[in-house]
Design an enzyme around this catalytic site. Structure first.
Site, short mmCIF file in Angstrom:
data_model
loop_
_atom_site.label_atom_id
_atom_site.label_comp_id
_atom_site.label_asym_id
_atom_site.label_seq_id
_atom_site.Cartn_x
_atom_site.Cartn_y
_atom_site.Cartn_z
CE1 TYR A 130 -2.93 3.27 0.92
CE2 TYR A 130 -1.79 3.27 3.03
CZ TYR A 130 -2.62 3.89 2.11
OH TYR A 130 -3.15 5.13 2.39
CE LYS A 166 -2.19 7.34 -1.24
NZ LYS A 166 -3.39 7.89 -1.95
#
Ligand code: NAD
Ligand code: TYD
Length: 344
Positions: free
Chosen positions: A150, A154
């Site tokens: 994740y 990002k």
């Protein structure tokens, strides 16, 4: 600025931002663009659904044609990109959608924003891009050392935002917020998951020793900061958004149980998350210099959040079915079974 595209606006923070902007700026049109993944929920937008200055478009940020058409048809001036796959544990089980949405989707949005000559492009990012910090506080110029799929996705999205500013002069802004909590948060993240599980007297699976530290930020303060950066931020700059309230996970869990009047025996220590970051902490002087200050204390905001989940079972009970239960089983069944075996 008049027409603002809020991508991912059917999610937790994006919907809080959309609701706030409609009420705060009587001359703005808010166009929510959302794929409605498992985390997207039109119930989050019910309070503004009949407002003539609100519109909803069903679409994927990685779908260039739909993005282009939406920017054109709604004469978009600014984009605030909340759209993302957001849950660390799901990124560990299957990173695929994270790379597609958080990296490629961000690229498509940037590219169409550039072609359309958008006035402002704000990328909503996270403190997780910095990685873990044992002591002190991350500042905006620190290196990015993301640890989960994740966080890495990002960070990848952010690097493209930077490149579109430096190379093509796109007026971009980035905010890096800390752990956000409040009403309408999908019950997979720590706060809403533990609140709704505790209401039903179910075990609260705390990873590892529960001594990891997070900085907790109320959703309204986070949305407020994004509004400020959108209007007053300097293009090309990054702004940390901190709640300035660090807590160990176990302390947050105890507080939730106390607010609900439930016993601490619900806490169940389970196998840790692989690559679990020990501590996140941010310095947000740069945001404060723009004029931001937190309006809610952590204790008052967490009490309001617990009250909201108690009063809004209609919202979360129907979510905790189907796909949610499959995910719960994958993530927790074995962990809880082993924890029970270990304690018997
Ligand atoms: P969320 O998971 O509640 O909502 C994400 C929204 O994005 C959903 O409505 C989903 O349907 C939509 N979406 C997902 N993929 C899409 C795609 N390909 N195209 C269009 N829409 C898509 O997330 P959240 O907690 O509201 O987080 C919003 C943003 O803030 C994210 O970018 C996240 O990285 C960032 N952020 C979150 C936190 C936090 O603690 N929740 C903290 C800092 C930053
Ligand atoms: P989470 O809400 O997933 O946010 P993030 O990983 O983005 O910080 O988790 C917050 C903290 O709580 C994190 O240290 C992981 C921990 N946690 C648990 O101990 N058990 C759980 O079931 C969940 C979802 C999180």
């Amino acid at each position: 600025m008049k027409n603002i595209l809020v991508t991912g606006g059917a999610g937790f923070i994006g919907s809080a931002f959309a609701r706030m902007m409609i009420n705060r700026y009587p001359d703005y049109n808010i166009i929510v663009y959302d794929k409605l993944t498992y985390a997207g929920n039109l119930d989050n937008l019910l309070p503004i659904k009949d407002n003539p200055r609100y519109a909803f478009v069903l679409g994927d940020i990685a779908d260039r044609e739909t993005v282009r058409r939406t920017i054109e048809e709604h004469e978009i001036d600014a984009i605030v990109n909340f759209a993302a796959e957001t849950h660390v544990d799901r990124s560990i089980l299957d990173p695929d959608a994270f790379v597609k949405t958080d990296v490629i989707g961000t690229y498509i949005l940037l590219d169409e924003a550039k072609k359309a000559g958008i006035e402002r492009f704000l990328q909503v990012s996270t403190d997780e891009v910095y990685g873990s910090i044992e002591e002190g506080f991350f500042r905006e110029g620190d290196p990015l050392e993301p640890n989960s799929p994740y966080a890495a996705s990002k960070a990848g999205g952010e690097m493209l935002v930077r490149a579109y500013h430096v190379t093509y002069g796109l007026p971009t802004l980035v905010t890096r917020g800390s752990n956000t909590f409040g009403p309408y948060q999908y019950p997979e993240k720590l706060a809403p998951f533990f609140i709704t599980e505790a209401i039903d007297d179910r075990p609260l699976p705390l990873y590892g020793d529960g001594m990891q530290v997070r900085d907790w930020l109320y959703v309204e303060d986070h949305a407020d900061a994004i509004d400020l950066v959108l209007h007053k931020g300097v293009p090309g700059e990054v702004y940390n958004v901190a709640g300035e309230h660090e807590m160990h996970n176990i302390e947050v869990t105890r507080l939730i149980l106390k607010l609900l009047g439930k016993p601490e025996s619900l806490i169940t220590f389970v196998a840790d998350r692989p690559g679990h970051d020990r501590r996140y902490a941010l310095n947000c002087d740069k945001l404060k210099a723009l004029g931001w200050e937190r309006k809610h204390s952590f204790e008052e905001a967490m009490a309001a959040t617990v009250k909201w989940y108690l009063e809004n079972e209609w919202w979360w009970r129907k979510i905790k079915t189907g796909e949610y239960l499959e995910y719960y089983k994958k993530q927790y069944a074995e962990r809880l079974r082993k924890a029970r075996k270990g304690s018997s």
